[in-house]
Structure formats: structure tokens, C-alpha cells
Motif scaffolding. Sequence first.
Motif, PDB file in Angstrom:
ATOM      1  N   SER A   2       0.856  -1.175   0.000  1.00  0.00           N
ATOM      2  CA  SER A   2       0.000   0.000   0.000  1.00  0.00           C
ATOM      3  C   SER A   2       0.894   1.227   0.000  1.00  0.00           C
ATOM      4  O   SER A   2       2.118   1.124   0.049  1.00  0.00           O
ATOM      5  CB  SER A   2      -0.912  -0.004   1.230  1.00  0.00           C
ATOM      6  OG  SER A   2      -0.128  -0.100   2.420  1.00  0.00           O
ATOM      7  N   ASP A   6       0.554   1.309   6.503  1.00  0.00           N
ATOM      8  CA  ASP A   6       0.519  -0.148   6.384  1.00  0.00           C
ATOM      9  C   ASP A   6       0.693  -0.778   7.757  1.00  0.00           C
ATOM     10  O   ASP A   6       0.471  -0.130   8.786  1.00  0.00           O
ATOM     11  CB  ASP A   6       1.590  -0.642   5.405  1.00  0.00           C
ATOM     12  CG  ASP A   6       3.000  -0.189   5.788  1.00  0.00           C
ATOM     13  OD1 ASP A   6       3.247   0.112   6.982  1.00  0.00           O
ATOM     14  OD2 ASP A   6       3.862  -0.124   4.889  1.00  0.00           O
ATOM     15  N   GLU A   7       1.136  -2.039   7.787  1.00  0.00           N
ATOM     16  CA  GLU A   7       1.301  -2.750   9.065  1.00  0.00           C
ATOM     17  C   GLU A   7       2.377  -2.130   9.949  1.00  0.00           C
ATOM     18  O   GLU A   7       2.413  -2.378  11.159  1.00  0.00           O
ATOM     19  CB  GLU A   7       1.656  -4.215   8.807  1.00  0.00           C
ATOM     20  CG  GLU A   7       0.596  -4.996   8.049  1.00  0.00           C
ATOM     21  CD  GLU A   7       0.813  -4.969   6.548  1.00  0.00           C
ATOM     22  OE1 GLU A   7       1.554  -4.066   6.065  1.00  0.00           O
ATOM     23  OE2 GLU A   7       0.254  -5.831   5.849  1.00  0.00           O
ATOM     24  N   ASN A   8       3.262  -1.330   9.362  1.00  0.00           N
ATOM     25  CA  ASN A   8       4.343  -0.719  10.134  1.00  0.00           C
ATOM     26  C   ASN A   8       3.979   0.648  10.697  1.00  0.00           C
ATOM     27  O   ASN A   8       4.791   1.283  11.373  1.00  0.00           O
ATOM     28  CB  ASN A   8       5.594  -0.576   9.253  1.00  0.00           C
ATOM     29  CG  ASN A   8       6.098  -1.917   8.764  1.00  0.00           C
ATOM     30  OD1 ASN A   8       6.242  -2.849   9.538  1.00  0.00           O
ATOM     31  ND2 ASN A   8       6.373  -2.024   7.467  1.00  0.00           N
ATOM     32  N   SER A 130      -5.686   1.871   4.237  1.00  0.00           N
ATOM     33  CA  SER A 130      -5.184   0.754   3.436  1.00  0.00           C
ATOM     34  C   SER A 130      -5.878  -0.509   3.940  1.00  0.00           C
ATOM     35  O   SER A 130      -5.479  -1.084   4.960  1.00  0.00           O
ATOM     36  CB  SER A 130      -3.659   0.624   3.570  1.00  0.00           C
ATOM     37  OG  SER A 130      -3.005   1.715   2.936  1.00  0.00           O
ATOM     38  N   ALA A 133      -4.041  -3.797   4.895  1.00  0.00           N
ATOM     39  CA  ALA A 133      -3.163  -3.707   6.057  1.00  0.00           C
ATOM     40  C   ALA A 133      -3.944  -3.449   7.345  1.00  0.00           C
ATOM     41  O   ALA A 133      -3.347  -3.315   8.415  1.00  0.00           O
ATOM     42  CB  ALA A 133      -2.138  -2.591   5.847  1.00  0.00           C
ATOM     43  N   CYS A 135      -5.314  -0.775   8.306  1.00  0.00           N
ATOM     44  CA  CYS A 135      -4.763   0.452   8.866  1.00  0.00           C
ATOM     45  C   CYS A 135      -5.494   1.657   8.300  1.00  0.00           C
ATOM     46  O   CYS A 135      -5.595   1.810   7.070  1.00  0.00           O
ATOM     47  CB  CYS A 135      -3.267   0.551   8.551  1.00  0.00           C
ATOM     48  SG  CYS A 135      -2.479   2.001   9.290  1.00  0.00           S
ATOM     49  N   THR A 176      -5.132   1.432  -1.453  1.00  0.00           N
ATOM     50  CA  THR A 176      -5.124   2.542  -0.500  1.00  0.00           C
ATOM     51  C   THR A 176      -6.089   3.600  -0.999  1.00  0.00           C
ATOM     52  O   THR A 176      -6.192   3.845  -2.205  1.00  0.00           O
ATOM     53  CB  THR A 176      -3.726   3.171  -0.357  1.00  0.00           C
ATOM     54  OG1 THR A 176      -2.800   2.177   0.083  1.00  0.00           O
ATOM     55  CG2 THR A 176      -3.734   4.294   0.678  1.00  0.00           C
TER      56      THR A 176
END
Length: 238
Positions: A2, A6-8, A130, A133, A135, A176
Amino acid sequence: MSILVDENTRLLVQGITGREGSFHARRCREYGTNLVAGVTPGRGGATFDDSVRVYDTVAQAVDETAANTSVIFVPPAFAADAIVEAVDAGIAVIACITEGVPVLDTVRVTRYIRDKPVSLIGPNCPGIISPGANCKIGIMPGHIHLPGRVGVVSRSGTLTYEAVDQLTALGIGQSTCVGIGGDPVSGTTFVDMLRMFESDQDTDGVVLIGEIGGTREQEAAEYILSDFTKPVVALIVG
């Protein structure tokens, strides 16, 4: 994959103790976003929902939680200062949801961040989500989104939701979705977003929704003709 979040993503909410800030912080967290901190000057040391610490400054929050993304829910008169504070603390992605920010304040902010490694979405925007993710940062209704491979970028918050809802109903998922905001001056343009989608290997095409006023749509059209290689469906409303 994305763009932007995201996951981070480690989210910090500026104005988390206010009515709008607290409501949408909970919605972001429920969607799956990693909410790590809140900031409200004078409320440092408090906790949000018994688990998220509130700090007096963004710098303190970043030092202790490694937050890398901020969403801003503060009154218009303080929005520019909140953005600059986040930039100075090293936040890489900022979504300013606040509407009614004076245009001259936004002009000064966009000039300040011009050569800095930060993406400012807004002001007066719904934020970023996104779906794949889990998020989101902002006020977008998470339940209408579906993970997939179509990017969405829009100046209109409400039409972002409408486009996403129709895509989802057709089984077309989104990589996204970004609401860049409808103010005359904003931190991010259509071209900025299209460049990101062009580089994203998991985005196959883009839905772009513009509005009457300004030259952002013309600039996007020129970029699409010269440098964008993916399909685009665009609608200009007003």
C-alpha cells in the motif's frame, strides 16, 4: 502493499482527548491500526482508554513510542503549529483532519515542509486507509472498504466514501484510499499521489475524483498523459 500507511504504521493522535479526537482514535484502533500515543498539551501522563499514554508534546511521544504517523484533531487556529510540531519531531506521514484552517497558515506550512521528508495529507481531509493492512488514519468509515488492487484519491471526503462503497459492492477492492482535502492549498496533490500509486506494484489502477476550482486536476491530467502507465477513471464534480 500500500502507500503511506501499512502494518508498520505507529499512530499518534494530536488532540486525542477532545471529542472528535477520542471518537476517531477509537475507530482507528478498532479497525486494526496500531495506536501508540496521544498528544494534548497539559494532559501529559494521562492515559486514553486505560492503555494509550497521552503526552504533552509530539517529540516526547516519538521518543518513547517510535510513532511515525500522526492524525491531527485540533482547532483551526492551532492546526498549523500542530503540523510543524509533528514535522520537527520526525513524523513521516501526517493527516490533518481539521477544517477551516486559514489558507495563509496552510501556505506557510506547505512552504516549511517543501524540502522535508514528510507527506502531509490535508488539511480538511478524511485521511488515509489501506484495507489490506487493516490500517486507517482519519475519519473514513472502515466497514465499506475491501482489500484489493485499485487506488482511490479524491478531493471530496463524501465522494471518496461513495466511490469506495460502489467499488466494494462490485467486488473491486482497494489498495489505499486517500482523501487529499478540498482546501485551495493542501500538503499533497493529485500528482504526488499518482506518483506513489505508479510505484506501488500492488496497485493496478486508480479512481480519481476532482472538484471544480484550481488547477490540480489539469496537472493530474498532464501527468497521466506523460508518465502514468496504469488505467485511471476520473470524475470532476462541482
